[in-house]
Motif scaffolding. Structure first.
Motif, PDB file in Angstrom:
ATOM      1  N   ARG A  12      -5.270 -35.096   1.044  1.00 15.07           N
ATOM      2  CA  ARG A  12      -4.255 -34.403   1.847  1.00 15.07           C
ATOM      3  C   ARG A  12      -3.256 -35.385   2.453  1.00 15.07           C
ATOM      4  NH1 ARG A  12      -6.297 -30.937  -0.470  1.00 15.07           N
ATOM      5  NH2 ARG A  12      -4.271 -31.224  -1.458  1.00 15.07           N
ATOM      6  N   ARG A  28      -2.341 -40.004  -3.285  1.00 18.02           N
ATOM      7  CA  ARG A  28      -2.733 -38.638  -2.927  1.00 18.02           C
ATOM      8  C   ARG A  28      -3.072 -37.800  -4.153  1.00 18.02           C
ATOM      9  NH1 ARG A  28       1.298 -35.346   0.013  1.00 18.02           N
ATOM     10  NH2 ARG A  28      -0.465 -33.902  -0.119  1.00 18.02           N
ATOM     11  N   LYS A 515      -1.413 -26.215  -4.110  1.00 19.90           N
ATOM     12  CA  LYS A 515      -0.974 -27.481  -3.500  1.00 19.90           C
ATOM     13  C   LYS A 515      -1.295 -28.665  -4.401  1.00 19.90           C
ATOM     14  CE  LYS A 515      -0.897 -26.366   1.441  1.00 19.90           C
ATOM     15  NZ  LYS A 515       0.514 -26.799   1.606  1.00 19.90           N
TER      16      LYS A 515
END
Length: 568
Positions: A12, A28, A515
């Protein structure tokens, strides 16, 4: 390929040590992990991108007539002594000894290795031209590794070398390789510019950099709509004409504790353009006085090239005093003796100039070229600056952008063939030195530069050609029988046509899956929900599209649309 079976450890938040956006997003997205300062591991997702970039480069090199080889990771000191680069390259060169005490270096570039290969087996003009290239890890002991894989100590690079009977043949090959590099940039989806550049430690007389335009670029480039472009080290500066005044009498003025040009200009109420800045350098162990206009800066790369030396060093205060009889800030060209003077083109245009008087707390006004001082060399030795005119068309002001260098092409001439005695016999049986070219492009740099140029708040936006996967299928409930059936049907049809597809089969919330898909930058996302399936449809979304840029299509229409997009 199933997400749950791959090593894709997304995060995250990026670690605080990641200093630019590409490093943050690569960490990430689970593409890389830092092992030590300037040393990174590539995970499966990152390696997939590297291999796709590598394949594009390989295709273009092969099309240009290149032949692929592999050189060792370590090279013996003796090869580097032949070209004197063992001493010249500096502390960036990794040096090591084996158990017998023999000295080696970890290869930062392979000119010595390839020249040695060619001199052993190329003997006749009939064997030329030839282009050899390799993909390999390079090692440079950067003083301060930073910017993730952009400036790391170990990196993946493609380096190519061409060998020719004469300069005309090199020119032909250089154009072919230049075009090949242009094609690589276009296929990788870059907005880029090609600029003239200084050759640096590689050497040679002529070179170009391929610069990816990005606000985070480490270099400034100057360019014009006429087609001219150069990096700040190489950019040419025209002589700036100034209105000529009648020569006034030279006059010494007291300037107590005021040495910097800006301070003296304010003290005397004059423009910095009326000043001559005098800097003392050590060149080949001898002091040299270098002059630029007060509002300009010395370009040490130009100075080094002009003097044909490997290094120019600002003199220490003791040397400065011994040459000028004055402390820092009070040196000037008038009255300097036994010291070579090099003046920038624009310096000699300044009438009634102000300069240091070679005396503490004193300057001299109204000095003029030829009357009060002379120069041994007058040349372009200053840095380019905003407001300068284009040196090619001489009409428009230069424009400036930030850029990331991903490729560099060089005309080496005989720099390496002479020092390593690489020769061929011509049609008359006469021995000649082989003419060389060199062409490097950074695979890891392309990866990072792509992200720097193409990302948003949600993550990476890959071009289709180099994305780790071209399509990600996101079933919202993979355990549902119908959802699983349609997911696998779409997957098999796309995979059979050569598309790289990932199925996110994880038992995670839809938001997390979306995401991660955006973070990884996969160009197209197919979302399969029970709600849409009830009407016989799925959802297709392009990563580059807006939030509402979604198509609701049948599975068959979705497959056909993607095959059309990817021209399968």
């Amino acid at each position: 390929m199933f997400f749950s079976k791959m090593l894709i450890p997304t995060l995250r938040e990026a670690p605080s040590v990641a200093d630019i956006i590409s490093a943050k997003l690569m960490i990430r997205a689970g593409m890389i992990r830092k092992l030590a300062s300037g040393v990174y591991e590539f995970l499966p997702l990152g390696l997939k991108v590297l291999r796709k970039i590598e394949n594009i480069i390989r295709q273009e090199m092969n099309a240009a007539g290149g032949q692929e080889v592999i050189f060792p990771l370590i090279l013996p000191k003796d090869l580097w002594l032949e070209t004197d680069r063992w001493n010249v390259y500096g502390k960036e060169l990794f040096r090591l000894k084996d158990r017998k005490g023999a000295e080696f270096c970890l290869v930062p570039t392979a000119e010595e290795a390839v020249t040695d290969m060619v001199r052993k087996d190329i003997k006749s003009y009939k064997q030329l031209p030839i282009i050899l290239y390799q993909f390999g890890a390079k090692f440079r002991d950067e003083i301060r590794p930073r910017f993730g894989v952009m400036r790391s100590r170990e990196f993946l690079m493609k380096d190519a070398y061409s060998f020719h009977v004469d300069e005309a043949d090199l020119d032909k090959c250089y154009k072919i390789m230049f075009d090949a590099y242009t094609n690589i940039c276009l296929r990788c989806g870059f907005k880029f510019r090609t600029v003239e550049a200084a050759s640096g430690a590689i050497g040679g007389s002529f070179s170009h950099e391929f610069m990816v335009l990005a606000d985070t670029g480490e270099e400034e480039i100057a360019w014009c709509n006429c087609g001219y472009g150069a990096n700040s080290e190489k950019a040419e500066c025209l002589k700036i004409e100034q209105s000529q005044e009648g020569a006034l009498t030279a006059e010494e003025v007291f300037t107590p504790n005021v040495g910097a040009v800006a301070d003296v200009a304010k003290f005397l109420n004059l423009s910095p353009e009326k000043f001559i800045k005098t800097m003392i350098y050590i060149v080949d162990k001898k002091p040299v006085a270098v002059l630029v206009r007060g509002d300009h800066e010395i370009n040490e790369i130009k100075l080094q090239t002009l003097l044909g030396t490997n290094e120019v060093i600002l003199a220490d205060e003791q040397t400065l005093v011994s040459v000028t009889n004055a402390p820092i800030g009070f040196a000037g060209p008038a009255g300097l003796k036994n010291t070579k003077i090099i003046a920038d083109l624009s310096v000699i245009e300044v009438s009634n100039a102000v300069a240091g008087a070679n005396k503490k707390d004193c300057h001299v006004k109204n000095i003029n070229y030829k009357r009060d001082y002379n120069a041994d060399i007058v040349a372009d030795i200053r840095k380019i600056m905003h407001g300068d005119a284009c040196p090619r068309c001489k009409k428009e002001e230069l424009r400036f952008s930030r850029g990331i260098e991903i490729g560099h092409t060089f005309k080496l001439g005989t720099k390496y063939s002479k020092s390593m005695n690489a020769t061929y016999l011509d049609t008359n049986g006469k021995e000649n030195f082989i003419i060389m070219g060199c062409y490097g492009i950074g695979v890891t740099r392309i990866l990072a530069a792509t992200i720097e140029q193409s990302h948003d708040d949600n993550g990476i936006i890959w071009p289709d050609n180099i994305a780790p996967f071209e399509v990600i299928i996101v079933p919202l409930n993979y355990t549902n029988g119908k959802t699983k059936e349609i997911t696998e049907k779409i997957y098999k049809e796309l995979f059979s046509k050569g598309l790289d597809v990932l199925i996110d089969d994880r038992d995670e919330r839809a938001g997390i899956k979306f995401k991660d898909a955006d973070l990884m930058g996969i160009p197209y996302r197919i979302t399969i929900s029970e709600k849409n399936l009830a009407e016989g449809n799925v959802e297709l979304k392009a990563r580059r599209g807006g939030k509402d840029d979604v198509k609701i299509l049948s599975p068959e229409e979705t497959v056909n649309e993607l095959l059309r997009i990817f021209k399968k």
